[in-house]
Design a protein around this motif. Structure first.
Motif, short mmCIF file in Angstrom:
data_model
loop_
_atom_site.label_atom_id
_atom_site.label_comp_id
_atom_site.label_asym_id
_atom_site.label_seq_id
_atom_site.Cartn_x
_atom_site.Cartn_y
_atom_site.Cartn_z
N VAL A 1 20.58 -5.90 28.79
CA VAL A 1 19.64 -7.00 28.61
C VAL A 1 19.98 -7.65 27.27
N ILE A 2 20.42 -8.93 27.34
CA ILE A 2 20.86 -9.62 26.12
C ILE A 2 20.24 -11.02 26.06
N PRO A 3 20.19 -11.61 24.86
CA PRO A 3 19.66 -12.97 24.73
C PRO A 3 20.43 -13.93 25.64
N ILE A 4 19.68 -14.89 26.22
CA ILE A 4 20.29 -15.79 27.21
C ILE A 4 21.41 -16.65 26.65
N LEU B 1 31.86 -6.36 25.77
CA LEU B 1 32.13 -5.29 26.74
C LEU B 1 32.47 -3.96 26.08
N LYS B 2 33.16 -4.01 24.95
CA LYS B 2 33.50 -2.76 24.24
C LYS B 2 32.25 -2.10 23.68
N LYS B 3 31.38 -2.91 23.06
CA LYS B 3 30.11 -2.37 22.52
C LYS B 3 29.24 -1.84 23.65
N ALA B 4 29.19 -2.58 24.76
CA ALA B 4 28.38 -2.17 25.91
C ALA B 4 28.88 -0.83 26.45
N ALA B 5 30.20 -0.72 26.62
CA ALA B 5 30.79 0.52 27.14
C ALA B 5 30.49 1.69 26.20
N ARG B 6 30.68 1.46 24.90
CA ARG B 6 30.42 2.51 23.91
C ARG B 6 28.95 2.96 23.96
N SER B 7 28.04 2.00 24.17
CA SER B 7 26.60 2.32 24.15
C SER B 7 26.19 3.26 25.28
N VAL B 8 26.98 3.29 26.35
CA VAL B 8 26.64 4.15 27.49
C VAL B 8 27.67 5.28 27.69
N THR C 1 19.73 1.87 30.95
CA THR C 1 19.50 0.51 30.48
C THR C 1 19.68 0.42 28.97
N VAL C 2 20.35 -0.66 28.54
CA VAL C 2 20.54 -0.95 27.13
C VAL C 2 20.01 -2.35 26.87
N ILE C 3 19.13 -2.46 25.90
CA ILE C 3 18.58 -3.76 25.50
C ILE C 3 19.16 -4.08 24.13
N ASP C 4 19.64 -5.31 23.97
CA ASP C 4 20.21 -5.69 22.68
C ASP C 4 19.15 -5.49 21.60
N GLU C 5 19.58 -4.92 20.48
CA GLU C 5 18.65 -4.57 19.40
C GLU C 5 17.91 -5.77 18.82
N SER C 6 18.38 -6.98 19.07
CA SER C 6 17.70 -8.17 18.56
C SER C 6 16.29 -8.29 19.13
N ALA C 7 16.01 -7.63 20.25
CA ALA C 7 14.69 -7.70 20.88
C ALA C 7 13.60 -7.18 19.96
N LYS C 8 13.95 -6.26 19.06
CA LYS C 8 12.92 -5.68 18.18
C LYS C 8 12.45 -6.69 17.12
N ASN C 9 13.13 -7.83 17.02
CA ASN C 9 12.74 -8.86 16.06
C ASN C 9 11.61 -9.75 16.58
N PHE C 10 11.19 -9.55 17.82
CA PHE C 10 10.18 -10.41 18.43
C PHE C 10 8.94 -9.62 18.82
N LEU D 1 17.93 0.68 22.36
CA LEU D 1 18.19 -0.58 21.66
C LEU D 1 19.49 -0.44 20.88
N VAL D 2 20.48 -1.27 21.24
CA VAL D 2 21.80 -1.19 20.62
C VAL D 2 22.35 -2.61 20.49
N ASP D 3 23.15 -2.84 19.45
CA ASP D 3 23.81 -4.14 19.29
C ASP D 3 24.93 -4.22 20.33
N ILE D 4 24.74 -5.09 21.33
CA ILE D 4 25.77 -5.26 22.37
C ILE D 4 26.23 -6.71 22.49
N GLN D 5 25.84 -7.54 21.51
CA GLN D 5 26.24 -8.95 21.54
C GLN D 5 27.66 -9.14 21.05
N ALA D 6 28.34 -10.10 21.65
CA ALA D 6 29.66 -10.49 21.17
C ALA D 6 29.48 -11.29 19.88
N GLU D 7 30.42 -11.12 18.98
CA GLU D 7 30.34 -11.84 17.68
C GLU D 7 30.59 -13.30 17.86
#
Length: 171
Positions: free
Chosen positions: A76-79, A85-92, A127-136, A165-171
């Motif tokens: 689950v990432i910001p729209i 993909l590397k961060k997502a794979a590592r997170s799971v 399920t992994v939700i991008d950590e940015s969600a905790k800012n809202f 909650l993990v950083d899975i966004q592309a830079e």
């Protein structure tokens, strides 16, 4: 009799038909607000946010991927962002993950493209939700069908999906 059956199922008389996502939240007594909008085909998250008036930064999309192990995962990432993909794979704990094919979404999740919610899928996937969600204070996710967005607290989404909650966004 038909009217009674429709009402029993939550249909008719101005009452919104419940999706699996809504039923799951109701069952766990988690507060949410359902935002509906008129649309009859797939539209992207940016257009959904525009139609509901939801802030783009707090609006999230649901991506379903498959790991090298053949296990399915929900991200689950910001729209407005792309998943790394590397961060997502590592997170799971996978070597790699890739998006599932659009034609497989319904078979795997029970939802259609553009209406895929991280809640109430056929099976509960890691399920992994991008950590940015905790800012809202509240975030917006698909409600389980095209034309429905759910507004809820991110910590409630984390709890009900057993997400991390993990950083899975592309830079």
């Amino acid at each position: 009799m038909l009217l009674y059956l429709l009402q029993k199922e939550g249909i008719g008389l101005g009452k919104e038909a419940k999706t699996n996502a809504m039923r799951m939240l109701d069952k766990k007594k988690i507060a949410y607000e359902a935002l509906t909008y008129e649309v009859d085909t797939f539209i992207d998250g940016m257009h959904c946010a525009e139609l509901t008036g939801a802030p783009v930064d707090a609006s999230y999309k649901t991506l379903v991927m498959q790991g090298k192990s053949k296990q399915y995962y929900v991200f689950v990432i910001p729209i407005a962002c792309e998943v790394d993909l590397k961060k997502a794979a590592r997170s799971v704990g996978e070597k790699s993950v890739e998006m599932i094919h659009v034609k497989d979404i319904t078979k795997i999740t029970g939802y259609v493209r553009g209406g895929c919610s991280p809640l109430g899928m056929k099976k509960m996937f890691p399920t992994v939700i991008d950590e940015s969600a905790k800012n809202f204070a509240e975030i917006y996710v698909s409600g389980g069908r095209i034309g429905l967005t759910l507004k809820m607290k991110p910590q409630d989404l984390v709890a009900v999906t057993n997400a991390q909650l993990v950083d899975i966004q592309a830079e």
